[in-house]
Every structure is written in structure tokens, then in C-alpha cells.
Design an enzyme around this catalytic site. Structure first.
Site, PDB file in Angstrom:
ATOM      1  N   SER A 246       0.781  -1.173   0.013  1.00  0.00           N
ATOM      2  CA  SER A 246       0.025  -0.032   0.016  1.00  0.00           C
ATOM      3  C   SER A 246       0.738   1.169  -0.002  1.00  0.00           C
ATOM      4  O   SER A 246       2.072   1.259   0.574  1.00  0.00           O
ATOM      5  CB  SER A 246      -1.040   0.041   1.394  1.00  0.00           C
ATOM      6  OG  SER A 246      -2.194   0.811   0.893  1.00  0.00           O
ATOM      7  N   GLN A 268      -0.868   4.515   6.611  1.00  0.00           N
ATOM      8  CA  GLN A 268      -0.457   3.701   5.211  1.00  0.00           C
ATOM      9  C   GLN A 268       0.857   2.828   5.855  1.00  0.00           C
ATOM     10  O   GLN A 268       0.908   1.905   5.920  1.00  0.00           O
ATOM     11  CB  GLN A 268       0.081   4.593   4.100  1.00  0.00           C
ATOM     12  CG  GLN A 268      -0.886   5.165   3.356  1.00  0.00           C
ATOM     13  CD  GLN A 268      -1.938   4.184   2.832  1.00  0.00           C
ATOM     14  OE1 GLN A 268      -1.705   3.255   2.304  1.00  0.00           O
ATOM     15  NE2 GLN A 268      -3.142   4.447   3.429  1.00  0.00           N
ATOM     16  N   HIS A 271       0.805  -0.400   7.553  1.00  0.00           N
ATOM     17  CA  HIS A 271       0.794  -1.720   6.828  1.00  0.00           C
ATOM     18  C   HIS A 271       2.014  -2.436   6.701  1.00  0.00           C
ATOM     19  O   HIS A 271       2.074  -3.564   6.934  1.00  0.00           O
ATOM     20  CB  HIS A 271       0.391  -1.436   5.415  1.00  0.00           C
ATOM     21  CG  HIS A 271      -1.050  -1.115   4.965  1.00  0.00           C
ATOM     22  ND1 HIS A 271      -2.169  -2.073   5.272  1.00  0.00           N
ATOM     23  CD2 HIS A 271      -1.717  -0.019   4.453  1.00  0.00           C
ATOM     24  CE1 HIS A 271      -3.037  -1.422   4.821  1.00  0.00           C
ATOM     25  NE2 HIS A 271      -2.954  -0.054   4.687  1.00  0.00           N
ATOM     26  N   GLU A 335      -1.094   4.856  -5.369  1.00  0.00           N
ATOM     27  CA  GLU A 335      -2.553   4.027  -5.299  1.00  0.00           C
ATOM     28  C   GLU A 335      -3.518   5.101  -4.572  1.00  0.00           C
ATOM     29  O   GLU A 335      -4.616   5.048  -5.012  1.00  0.00           O
ATOM     30  CB  GLU A 335      -2.159   2.757  -4.124  1.00  0.00           C
ATOM     31  CG  GLU A 335      -3.317   1.887  -3.883  1.00  0.00           C
ATOM     32  CD  GLU A 335      -3.045   1.084  -2.717  1.00  0.00           C
ATOM     33  OE1 GLU A 335      -2.167   1.382  -2.253  1.00  0.00           O
ATOM     34  OE2 GLU A 335      -3.783   0.093  -2.424  1.00  0.00           O
ATOM     35  N   HIS A 336      -3.174   5.715  -3.557  1.00  0.00           N
ATOM     36  CA  HIS A 336      -4.050   6.638  -2.622  1.00  0.00           C
ATOM     37  C   HIS A 336      -3.574   7.772  -3.086  1.00  0.00           C
ATOM     38  O   HIS A 336      -2.188   8.044  -2.619  1.00  0.00           O
ATOM     39  CB  HIS A 336      -4.116   6.353  -1.308  1.00  0.00           C
ATOM     40  CG  HIS A 336      -4.646   4.894  -0.975  1.00  0.00           C
ATOM     41  ND1 HIS A 336      -3.777   4.085  -0.569  1.00  0.00           N
ATOM     42  CD2 HIS A 336      -5.673   4.437  -0.994  1.00  0.00           C
ATOM     43  CE1 HIS A 336      -4.443   2.904  -0.197  1.00  0.00           C
ATOM     44  NE2 HIS A 336      -5.798   3.129  -0.788  1.00  0.00           N
ATOM     45  N   ASP A 369     -10.689   2.585   2.367  1.00  0.00           N
ATOM     46  CA  ASP A 369     -10.382   1.307   2.913  1.00  0.00           C
ATOM     47  C   ASP A 369     -11.309   0.322   3.462  1.00  0.00           C
ATOM     48  O   ASP A 369     -11.565  -0.747   3.463  1.00  0.00           O
ATOM     49  CB  ASP A 369      -9.210   1.207   4.299  1.00  0.00           C
ATOM     50  CG  ASP A 369      -7.968   1.694   3.528  1.00  0.00           C
ATOM     51  OD1 ASP A 369      -7.607   1.777   2.405  1.00  0.00           O
ATOM     52  OD2 ASP A 369      -7.054   2.432   4.577  1.00  0.00           O
ATOM     53  N   GLU A 423      -7.695  -6.998 -49.244  1.00  0.00           N
ATOM     54  CA  GLU A 423      -6.894  -8.186 -48.706  1.00  0.00           C
ATOM     55  C   GLU A 423      -6.972  -9.255 -49.425  1.00  0.00           C
ATOM     56  O   GLU A 423      -6.587 -10.486 -48.848  1.00  0.00           O
ATOM     57  CB  GLU A 423      -7.703  -8.132 -47.204  1.00  0.00           C
ATOM     58  CG  GLU A 423      -7.328  -6.833 -46.377  1.00  0.00           C
ATOM     59  CD  GLU A 423      -7.980  -6.922 -44.947  1.00  0.00           C
ATOM     60  OE1 GLU A 423      -8.366  -7.950 -44.556  1.00  0.00           O
ATOM     61  OE2 GLU A 423      -7.543  -6.296 -44.121  1.00  0.00           O
ATOM     62  N   HIS A 428     -15.395 -12.955 -48.594  1.00  0.00           N
ATOM     63  CA  HIS A 428     -16.013 -11.974 -47.754  1.00  0.00           C
ATOM     64  C   HIS A 428     -16.590 -11.171 -48.409  1.00  0.00           C
ATOM     65  O   HIS A 428     -18.000 -10.788 -48.290  1.00  0.00           O
ATOM     66  CB  HIS A 428     -14.650 -11.212 -47.132  1.00  0.00           C
ATOM     67  CG  HIS A 428     -14.198 -11.837 -45.706  1.00  0.00           C
ATOM     68  ND1 HIS A 428     -13.399 -12.795 -45.749  1.00  0.00           N
ATOM     69  CD2 HIS A 428     -14.354 -11.288 -44.351  1.00  0.00           C
ATOM     70  CE1 HIS A 428     -13.009 -13.094 -44.705  1.00  0.00           C
ATOM     71  NE2 HIS A 428     -13.465 -12.257 -43.630  1.00  0.00           N
TER      72      HIS A 428
HETATM   73  P1  NAD Z   1      -1.592 -14.513   2.109  1.00  0.00           P
HETATM   74  O1  NAD Z   1      -2.849 -15.208   2.340  1.00  0.00           O
HETATM   75  O2  NAD Z   1      -1.635 -13.739   0.607  1.00  0.00           O
HETATM   76  O3  NAD Z   1      -0.297 -15.797   1.598  1.00  0.00           O
HETATM   77  C1  NAD Z   1      -0.190 -16.458   2.608  1.00  0.00           C
HETATM   78  C2  NAD Z   1       0.128 -17.795   1.990  1.00  0.00           C
HETATM   79  O4  NAD Z   1       1.497 -17.693   1.001  1.00  0.00           O
HETATM   80  C3  NAD Z   1       0.292 -18.993   2.554  1.00  0.00           C
HETATM   81  O5  NAD Z   1      -0.779 -19.676   2.982  1.00  0.00           O
HETATM   82  C4  NAD Z   1       1.131 -19.907   1.738  1.00  0.00           C
HETATM   83  O6  NAD Z   1       0.306 -20.839   1.215  1.00  0.00           O
HETATM   84  C5  NAD Z   1       1.888 -18.946   0.808  1.00  0.00           C
HETATM   85  N1  NAD Z   1       3.274 -19.094   1.311  1.00  0.00           N
HETATM   86  C6  NAD Z   1       3.742 -18.359   2.065  1.00  0.00           C
HETATM   87  N2  NAD Z   1       5.325 -18.576   2.154  1.00  0.00           N
HETATM   88  C7  NAD Z   1       5.600 -19.372   1.091  1.00  0.00           C
HETATM   89  C8  NAD Z   1       6.692 -19.740   0.531  1.00  0.00           C
HETATM   90  N3  NAD Z   1       7.830 -19.859   0.980  1.00  0.00           N
HETATM   91  N4  NAD Z   1       6.561 -20.588  -0.632  1.00  0.00           N
HETATM   92  C9  NAD Z   1       5.269 -20.859  -1.055  1.00  0.00           C
HETATM   93  N5  NAD Z   1       4.255 -20.309  -0.670  1.00  0.00           N
HETATM   94  C10 NAD Z   1       4.292 -19.604   0.499  1.00  0.00           C
HETATM   95  O7  NAD Z   1      -1.126 -13.629   3.312  1.00  0.00           O
HETATM   96  P2  NAD Z   1      -0.108 -12.643   3.647  1.00  0.00           P
HETATM   97  O8  NAD Z   1       1.060 -13.185   3.566  1.00  0.00           O
HETATM   98  O9  NAD Z   1      -0.663 -12.101   5.001  1.00  0.00           O
HETATM   99  O10 NAD Z   1      -0.047 -11.409   2.678  1.00  0.00           O
HETATM  100  C11 NAD Z   1      -1.226 -10.643   2.476  1.00  0.00           C
HETATM  101  C12 NAD Z   1      -0.756  -9.409   1.585  1.00  0.00           C
HETATM  102  O11 NAD Z   1      -2.004  -8.686   0.909  1.00  0.00           O
HETATM  103  C13 NAD Z   1      -0.087  -8.577   2.423  1.00  0.00           C
HETATM  104  O12 NAD Z   1       0.890  -7.838   1.663  1.00  0.00           O
HETATM  105  C14 NAD Z   1      -1.101  -7.254   2.489  1.00  0.00           C
HETATM  106  O13 NAD Z   1      -0.594  -5.907   2.930  1.00  0.00           O
HETATM  107  C15 NAD Z   1      -1.914  -7.280   1.428  1.00  0.00           C
HETATM  108  N6  NAD Z   1      -3.250  -6.817   1.365  1.00  0.00           N
HETATM  109  C16 NAD Z   1      -3.754  -5.934   0.465  1.00  0.00           C
HETATM  110  C17 NAD Z   1      -4.914  -5.523   0.177  1.00  0.00           C
HETATM  111  C18 NAD Z   1      -5.408  -4.696  -0.626  1.00  0.00           C
HETATM  112  O14 NAD Z   1      -6.641  -4.528  -0.966  1.00  0.00           O
HETATM  113  N7  NAD Z   1      -4.509  -4.024  -1.491  1.00  0.00           N
HETATM  114  C19 NAD Z   1      -5.853  -5.955   1.397  1.00  0.00           C
HETATM  115  C20 NAD Z   1      -5.505  -6.811   2.224  1.00  0.00           C
HETATM  116  C21 NAD Z   1      -4.214  -7.225   2.321  1.00  0.00           C
END
Ligand code: NAD
Length: 439
Positions: A246, A268, A271, A335-336, A369, A423, A428
């Protein structure tokens, strides 16, 4: 050197989501027995799921998320959903309902409408929209639980008329074992929730596996593995975008309240990683905002992480004047974008590249958000130069309908036959002349 400084800020604005932690690298070694790159990991997982289906999905759930699931438990049962909904705080559920209404109102209002264009000499052309039938939604669950992500993806899809929504969330306490998340799904009408995340979840949705029917489009945020997997399966299914960490750019003049600016920047940075950039042509405002930042960050729950995020991905730019500030913000395409100036609406007309723009002292980014109506799934890393945020329209496909009368065809026939001659496509040409010229 303005360009060099700008480049530094550009680098800060896209926190490198592709950096895999030491723990992530260790996990890769444990699971695959060799130091594969994230891209190689994702390719391996996706082709494995494509070939071996549910068995591979269950194995990766065990090895990557430490959860042994079975064909009978990978889908959250109706009973589990019902119990989660019953256990939820009534105030929380009312909040979800209120937010759903806000999102529905906005997303329904912006839906593309069918268009009909008459043909001068007879007939009509139409552009018609139809909702997708089945969509998959990624809800992250590695580091925090995100009921808001369910709202900001599923409700626009419902506004568009999508019939089937399949939510995937990792089998973790922040994912598909999170009761608030499950209660949110029930509240907005999502019945299919699967305990699978990461690349294996995306692949299951894209190819379809036993018990998880294939979808037409996959939307929603996630970590690097989710993002790379979405890229990998694009073409097999549609995807929304590849959203990174973000970011906010704040453009402010003396009419802004330094305490509000600091609060937005911290929201922000919290995050972690999340980047916050302040641009102003008023140095006293910048000084006051920085003083506020120091004061406010000290009392945050996530103080240490937020400070680190500010150090790594925060920046302040002193512009010559408002026009220069607008040029810089346009170039950064955040983004924002938060604008608090004497005439915020007028300033906003000079910065057209942003995922979402927030105006004035009373429109903090957190409003977008969580509750306002537009989706919080937005383009990051300067992709707002060409990409848009998620909306109900992303769940529609369009088709054209062409209906000419005999006179209409006669009038347009020379355009077709001339090009068909050029063509060399005689069939056609004949398909037109057989109708317009008496033999
Ligand atoms: P996630 O659910 O996206 O990922 C977790 C999964 O990643 C695990 O279940 C696993 O399967 C996989 N993983 C982890 N390590 C691994 C490895 N070494 N090899 C293979 N697979 C692997 O959850 P998260 O990690 O919490 O990430 C979420 C992201 O989404 C964050 O960056 C967050 O800021 C972002 N986000 C964005 C928004 C948006 O709207 N832009 C909203 C919410 C979250």
C-alpha cells in the site's frame, strides 16, 4: 537534481513486495529441497495442481501452511458458517450490513449500461453487458484477517450480478478459521469458502479440482506467491490486477491540518511495508507535519513496525509551487492520493493518475479502505498510469450485437467490398454482394 530525487521517491513508493524473508526462503528449502526463486516455486505449485488436482492442493496446505485437510474438510461446511455467524458480535454484523449497503449503492450506480446506436440507413448496433457467472476471490490470511477484503471484492461482484462466488483463504487463524471472516461471508451471501491459500489456492480456482469448480475470473489481494500465481494462470482465467503493498501521496498546503496529515501518513506506514509521501510547497506545514508524525507514532500499537516503514518507504518533497507538486504527484501515480489544499477539487483536476483520490480535511484514506463504497483493491507501484481500481464493471463482459436491414447493408456494402478486395478475401466480398446485388 530533481530527477535523481524523484527516482529515490519512486523507489520508496513501491516497497519491494518481491523480497522474500529468511523464513520464506527456509520454507522453500524445506518443501522443495532446493533454493527455488518465488517464480519457480509458483510455477511448480501451479503445474502440480493442474496435473494432480486436489491431492496436490492438500499436500501444499500441509507443507506450506502446516494444516492437514481432507477432501471432506477443505470446504467450510454450512454448519461451520452458520455457527460463525451466530457467534459474531451483533454490532460487528450491523457494521458489515451498513458497509455492504454503501458499497452496493456506489457500485450499482457506476455499472456500465447497454448502449444502442442506430444505423442511418436501417438497423442498429448494440453494446451489451452480461455478468460473469463464477468468480474466485483471494482473501489473505498470513499476517492479519481481512473481512474488509471480502466486502471490497465480493460486494462489487454481487452488484454486477455474479451468481457464484468462491472465496479462498489460507487455513490459518487469520484466514479460513477466522470467525469474523466467515461471519462476513455469510452476512453478504457468500456460501462457498475454501481452506486454501497461496499459489495452490489460485491454481485450484483456475484449473478446478475435485470439490472446487473452476472459476472464470480470480480477484483479490495477496502476497508475492498469490500475485505470481495470478499472473501464471492469466489466460486460463481472467484476473483483476497484481496489487503490491500500500502507498499514499499527500499533497497539502497551509489549509491542511498537520495532525490530520500525520495521521494519514501513519495509517499507510502501519501496513508495514506501506509508503507515505508528503508533497508541499509550504515548508512550515512540512515541519509541523513531521513534528506531529513523531508525536503520534509514539503511541501507536504497531509503533516499531510503523517507524521502520516510514524510514524505509517514507519521503517528504518540498515543491517549488502547487503546479510542480501536481506534476510530481502525477508522475508518482500513487494508489492513494490525498489532497488538502485551498481548493482541493481544482488541485485534483491537475493530478489524474491515482487509484483513488481523497479530498479535503474530512476524507481520510481509511474511509476508502473500509466504508465509503469504491473498492479498496487499487493499482499500486505507479500502475495507476494505466490501471484502474477494482469495480463492479470488472465483473461484466461485453459483447456487440450487429443488426442491419437490407437498406442498411446496401449503404455500407462498398466499404466492405473495397477492403475485402484489398485483402484478397473474395469470399468475404461475396457474402455481401450476394445480398446486395441482383444476380
Ligand atoms: P496471503 O494469504 O496472501 O499468503 C499466505 C500464503 O502464502 C500461505 O498460505 C502460503 O500458502 C503462501 N506462502 C507463504 N510462504 C510461502 C513460501 N515460502 N513458498 C510458497 N508459498 C508460500 O497472506 P499474507 O502473507 O498475509 O499477505 C497478504 C498481503 O496482502 C499483504 O501484503 C497485505 O498488505 C496485502 N493486502 C492488500 C490488500 C489490498 O486491498 N490491496 C488488502 C488486504 C491485504
Amino acid at each position: 537534481d530533481v530527477e535523481a530525487q524523484l527516482q529515490q521517491v519512486r523507489d520508496k513508493l513501491s516497497p519491494k513486495g518481491d523480497v522474500v524473508s529468511e523464513a520464506g526462503r527456509k520454507r522453500t528449502m524445506e518443501v522443495f529441497g532446493q533454493p527455488l526463486s518465488p517464480l519457480q516455486v509458483v510455477q511448480r505449485i501451479c503445474s502440480d495442481v493442474e496435473k494432480r488436482g486436489l491431492a496436490a492442493v492438500l499436500e501444499y496446505g500441509k507443507s506450506l501452511d502446516g494444516k492437514q485437510l481432507y477432501a471432506s474438510t477443505i470446504r467450510v461446511s454450512e454448519e461451520e458458517l452458520r455457527l460463525a455467524h451466530e457467534a459474531a458480535d451483533p454490532e460487528f454484523l450491523q457494521t458489515i450490513r451498513d458497509i455492504r449497503e454503501n458499497i452496493l449503492r456506489f457500485q450499482t450506480a457506476i455499472l456500465h449500461q447497454d448502449v444502442e446506436v442506430p444505423i442511418e440507413h436501417g438497423g442498429k448496433l448494440r453494446h451489451r453487458y452480461t455478468p460473469l457467472k463464477r468468480v474466485g476471490i483471494c482473501v489473505p490470511g498470513g499476517a492479519a484477517a481481512y473481512p474488509s477484503t471480502v466486502l471490497m471484492t465480493a460486494v462489487p461482484a454481487l452488484a454486477a450480478g455474479v451468481e457464484e462466488l468462491a472465496v479462498i483463504a489460507p487455513p490459518t487463524p487469520f484466514g479460513s478459521y477466522n470467525l469474523d471472516l466467515l461471519a462476513t461471508c455469510v452476512e453478504i451471501g457468500v456460501k462457498e469458502v475454501y481452506r486454501v491459500g497461496g499459489a495452490q489456492g489460485v491454481a485450484a480456482l483456475a484449473y478446478g479440482v475435485e470439490g472446487i469448480p473452476k472459476v472464470q475470473k480470480i480477484v483479490g489481494p495477496g502476497n508475492l506467491f498469490v500475485a505470481l500465481a495470478k499472473k501464471h494462470v492469466f489466460g486460463e482465467v481472467d484476473i483483476d490486477s497484481i496489487a503490491g503493498p500500500s502507498e499514499v501521496v499527500v499533497v497539502a498546503d497551509t489549509t491542511a491540518k498537520p495532525a490530520y496529515i500525520a495521521a494519514d501518513m501513519l495509517a499507510q506506514a502501519e501496513h508495514s511495508p506501506g509508503s507515505s509521501v508528503l508533497i508541499s510547497w509550504d515548508e512550515s506545514l512540512i515541519d509541523a507535519a513531521l513534528t506531529e508524525l513523531e508525536k503520534q507514532v509514539a503511541v501507536l500499537e504497531r509503533c516499531d513496525l510503523t517507524v521502520q516503514s516510514l524510514i524505509d518507504f517514507g519521503a517528504v518533497i518540498v515543491a517549488k509551487d502547487e503546479d510542480e507538486a501536481c506534476r510530481i504527484a502525477t508522475d508518482l501515480a500513487p494508489e492513494h492520493l490525498h489532497i488538502t489544499t485551498q481548493d482541493s477539487e481544482a488541485t485534483a483536476e491537475k493530478i489524474l493518475t491515482a487509484g483513488a483520490t481523497f479530498l479535503g480535511n474530512y476524507s481520510p484514506v481509511a474511509l476508502g479502505d473500509y466504508a465509503a463504497g469504491p473498492s479498496h483493491v487499487l493499482p499500486t507501484g505507479a500502475t495507476a498510469h494505466w490501471a484502474s481500481g477494482l469495480s463492479a464493471n470488472d465483473f461484466l463482459r461485453s459483447r456487440s450485437v450487429i443488426h442491419f436491414t437490407e437498406n442498411g447493408l446496401k449503404a455500407i456494402a462498398p466499404l466492405v467490398t473495397t477492403l475485402a478486395d484489398k485483402e484478397g478475401l473474395t469470399a468475404h466480398k461475396r457474402s455481401v454482394t450476394i445480398r446486395t446485388e441482383s444476380e
